[in-house]
Design a protein around this motif. Structure first.
Motif, PDB file in Angstrom:
ATOM      1  N   TYR A 337       0.810  -1.124   0.042  1.00 27.25           N
ATOM      2  CA  TYR A 337       0.038  -0.107  -0.095  1.00 27.25           C
ATOM      3  C   TYR A 337       0.902   1.329   0.114  1.00 27.25           C
ATOM      4  CZ  TYR A 337      -4.041  -2.940   1.388  1.00 27.25           C
ATOM      5  OH  TYR A 337      -4.992  -3.960   1.114  1.00 27.25           O
ATOM      6  N   GLU A 338       1.925   1.219   0.760  1.00 24.28           N
ATOM      7  CA  GLU A 338       2.926   2.441   0.883  1.00 24.28           C
ATOM      8  C   GLU A 338       3.586   2.583  -0.602  1.00 24.28           C
ATOM      9  OE1 GLU A 338       6.828   3.772   2.806  1.00 24.28           O
ATOM     10  OE2 GLU A 338       6.643   1.569   2.724  1.00 24.28           O
ATOM     11  N   GLY A 341       0.892   4.308  -2.850  1.00 26.77           N
ATOM     12  CA  GLY A 341       0.561   5.493  -2.428  1.00 26.77           C
ATOM     13  C   GLY A 341       1.769   6.611  -2.917  1.00 26.77           C
ATOM     14  N   GLN A 342       3.052   5.804  -2.802  1.00 28.81           N
ATOM     15  CA  GLN A 342       4.179   6.787  -3.232  1.00 28.81           C
ATOM     16  C   GLN A 342       4.082   7.039  -4.731  1.00 28.81           C
ATOM     17  OE1 GLN A 342       7.973   5.097  -1.919  1.00 28.81           O
ATOM     18  NE2 GLN A 342       9.261   6.583  -3.152  1.00 28.81           N
ATOM     19  N   ALA A 353      -3.645   9.120  -3.659  1.00 30.64           N
ATOM     20  CA  ALA A 353      -2.654   8.644  -2.669  1.00 30.64           C
ATOM     21  C   ALA A 353      -3.135   8.248  -1.322  1.00 30.64           C
ATOM     22  CB  ALA A 353      -1.193   8.943  -2.998  1.00 30.64           C
ATOM     23  N   LEU A 357      -2.451   4.973   1.193  1.00 28.12           N
ATOM     24  CA  LEU A 357      -1.330   5.398   2.300  1.00 28.12           C
ATOM     25  C   LEU A 357      -1.981   5.330   3.835  1.00 28.12           C
ATOM     26  CD1 LEU A 357       0.475   8.412   0.832  1.00 28.12           C
ATOM     27  CD2 LEU A 357       1.362   6.350   1.223  1.00 28.12           C
ATOM     28  N   ALA A 360      -1.646   1.741   4.663  1.00 27.49           N
ATOM     29  CA  ALA A 360      -0.444   1.450   5.065  1.00 27.49           C
ATOM     30  C   ALA A 360      -0.081   2.111   6.410  1.00 27.49           C
ATOM     31  CB  ALA A 360       0.514   2.264   4.123  1.00 27.49           C
ATOM     32  N   ILE A 370       6.006   6.490   6.756  1.00 30.82           N
ATOM     33  CA  ILE A 370       4.795   6.511   6.065  1.00 30.82           C
ATOM     34  C   ILE A 370       3.752   7.562   6.643  1.00 30.82           C
ATOM     35  CG2 ILE A 370       2.960   5.072   5.485  1.00 30.82           C
ATOM     36  CD1 ILE A 370       4.586   2.644   5.921  1.00 30.82           C
ATOM     37  N   MET A 373       4.660  10.689   4.637  1.00 30.91           N
ATOM     38  CA  MET A 373       4.069  10.629   3.119  1.00 30.91           C
ATOM     39  C   MET A 373       2.582  10.679   3.086  1.00 30.91           C
ATOM     40  SD  MET A 373       4.661   7.457   0.293  1.00 30.91           S
ATOM     41  CE  MET A 373       6.349   7.335   1.009  1.00 30.91           C
ATOM     42  N   LEU A 374       2.033  10.063   4.095  1.00 30.96           N
ATOM     43  CA  LEU A 374       0.294  10.250   4.130  1.00 30.96           C
ATOM     44  C   LEU A 374       0.196  12.011   4.255  1.00 30.96           C
ATOM     45  CD1 LEU A 374      -2.706   9.503   4.316  1.00 30.96           C
ATOM     46  CD2 LEU A 374      -2.386   8.968   6.556  1.00 30.96           C
TER      47      LEU A 374
END
Length: 477
Positions: A337-338, A341-342, A353, A357, A360, A370, A373-374
């Motif tokens: 999932y990460e 999203g990335q 995304a 995320l 994740a 993570i 990133m979210l």
């Protein structure tokens, strides 16, 4: 200190000219110290890497770091170093190398992780480096270097006196002879430390009920690579024991262990294979990935590597299809999932995304990278409501890891979306401080002070930055 004395790193003999030797004699100790560090040239960092301060790029990845933490934990526990909070740092360098330079970090090149075929080989690397940490070798080496430097200065003075009294080549010889002896003595000391680290590493492996076979097989492989070169080197000018001698000495003590034939658990080997595939996908060319993991290989590592390579090289539609296939096969794998999203975030599809995320973050538990990133995906929606959630995620992540790359930049944008310009300036100042740009940090912190309530915690932190108290940069907003 570097693990890879195979091939050994050679320190060149002293130059012949007395005048040149006088200029460089004090550099002898520094050269020896640099030879121990073993940091080689670094390729341009991939998307998963960060570069700070002009030094080697550092690869940050939750999946890899969690695996390496699991590798290192039993060894550090056996060495009594759990309380030191030793961290493993992965450098974006394709050569095989690992070393320690302080008491809190073990550095390992991505090349070492990629080339190690089993978890036990990497664990053997960590056992060796932990031997250096537990033996206090860094402090002892600094003391030895200080003594060598003192001896070097004395030798210079005595040699210079001889040059004045006797002149000519006699003076040059009087200068060079003591320096050569100091050099050999220092290198002999370092080789002794390497041998001690090998023995301590085997002890820690035994204490944690693990095999030293991986360490031996790794050293054998490197020894074979170095066999030709080792015929033409002076063993007394090496930082490490000679390859064959080192392997032979290790085999004697390792085979006495009741755990020598212990194998890595299949689940751990599977995680190791996924790590190697991930490194290949991020660090290698797509044609190289295709040769290493051909389409006929339908194993999870092969599919993982091909999906990463596809997204990294602008084939997003194909990459997403491959990633969705991975998720379907392992729906509880946070890192799939990460990755999705990335891939979406870097393609400018931040809103899409968010969902993968979020999943994740849920599956990975406490995973600051993570979470950041979210938060970035939430900020990209330009919605003040999602900015509030991003602030919470970023502050939670920074509470655990205060130096995550660009986290403060994201925090500044999140506060900006909310219209909280004072805190936005404070976060931007902390971002500049993390980059080492003190001048910019102080300038932005001064602006933050003008926008924040006097005496409030954020104002105090901004004031600390303007007054050169950078430790406050790690505080949450």
């Amino acid at each position: 200190m570097e693990l890879t004395g195979l091939p050994n790193r050679t320190v060149s003999p002293a130059p012949a000219g007395a005048r040149r030797h006088l200029r460089r004699a004090l550099g002898l100790v520094t050269a020896a110290a640099l030879a121990l560090a073993g940091v080689g040239p670094v390729a341009p960092p991939p998307a998963a890497a960060q570069q700070r301060g002009g030094g080697p790029s550092v690869i940050r990845d939750t999946e890899i770091e969690n695996l390496l933490r699991d590798y290192a934990a039993p060894i550090l526990r056996a060495a009594g170093l759990t309380q030191q909070n030793v961290r493993v740092i992965v450098l974006n360098d394709r050569s095989f190398n690992a070393f320690v330079m302080d008491g809190r970090h073990i550095f390992i090149n991505a090349g070492a992780l990629f080339d190690a075929k089993t978890p036990n080989e990497v664990i053997g690397v960590f056992a060796h480096e932990t031997g250096h940490l537990a033996g206090g070798h860094l402090l002892k080496l600094r003391e030895q270097l200080a003594r060598a430097q003192t001896a070097s200065i004395i030798a210079l003075l005595l040699g210079a006196g001889a040059a004045v009294a006797g002149g000519g080549n006699a003076g040059a010889a009087a200068i060079m002879a003591p320096q050569a002896a100091i050099q050999r003595s220092l290198l002999a000391y370092v080789r002794t430390q390497e041998d001690q680290a090998d023995h301590a590493g085997v002890k820690f492996l035994n204490a944690s009920h693990q095999s030293a076979r991986g360490m031996i097989e790794l050293f054998k492989r490197l020894s074979n690579d170095a066999l030709f070169n080792s015929r033409y080197v002076d063993p007394y000018l090496q930082t490490h024991p000679m390859p064959q001698e080192r392997v032979a000495a290790l085999e004697v003590i390792a085979k006495q262990s009741p755990y020598f034939d212990v194998k890595d658990p299949p689940a751990l080997q599977a995680r190791h294979d996924m790590m190697r595939a991930k490194l290949a996908g991020f660090l290698e060319r797509p044609d190289t990935v295709a040769r290493r993991y051909p389409s006929s290989d339908q194993s999870m590592p092969a599919r993982y590597a091909r999906a990463i390579a596809a997204y990294r090289h602008a084939d997003l539609r194909n990459a997403l299809a491959q990633i969705d296939s991975l998720i379907q096969a392992q729906p509880a794998n946070a890192y799939f999932y990460e990755l999705k999203g990335q891939a979406l975030l870097e393609a400018g599809r931040g809103t899409e995304a968010i969902a993968p995320l979020r999943r994740a973050v849920q599956l990975a538990g406490s995973a600051p990278l993570i979470q950041v990133m979210l938060a970035q995906a939430l900020i990209n929606t330009n919605n003040p409501a999602t900015a509030e959630e991003a602030v919470g995620l970023l502050n939670t992540a920074l509470a655990r890891e205060p130096t995550i790359p660009e986290a403060y930049d994201q925090l500044a944008m999140a506060y900006g979306r909310k219209g909280d310009l004072g805190r936005a300036d404070l976060a931007a100042a902390q971002a500049a401080l993390n980059r080492g740009d003190l001048k910019t940090a102080r300038q932005i912190a001064a602006r933050a002070k003008a926008r924040l309530p006097v005496g409030s915690p954020p104002w105090v932190r901004a004031n600390d930055i303007t007054n050169d108290k950078p430790q406050s940069a790690n505080a949450r907003n």
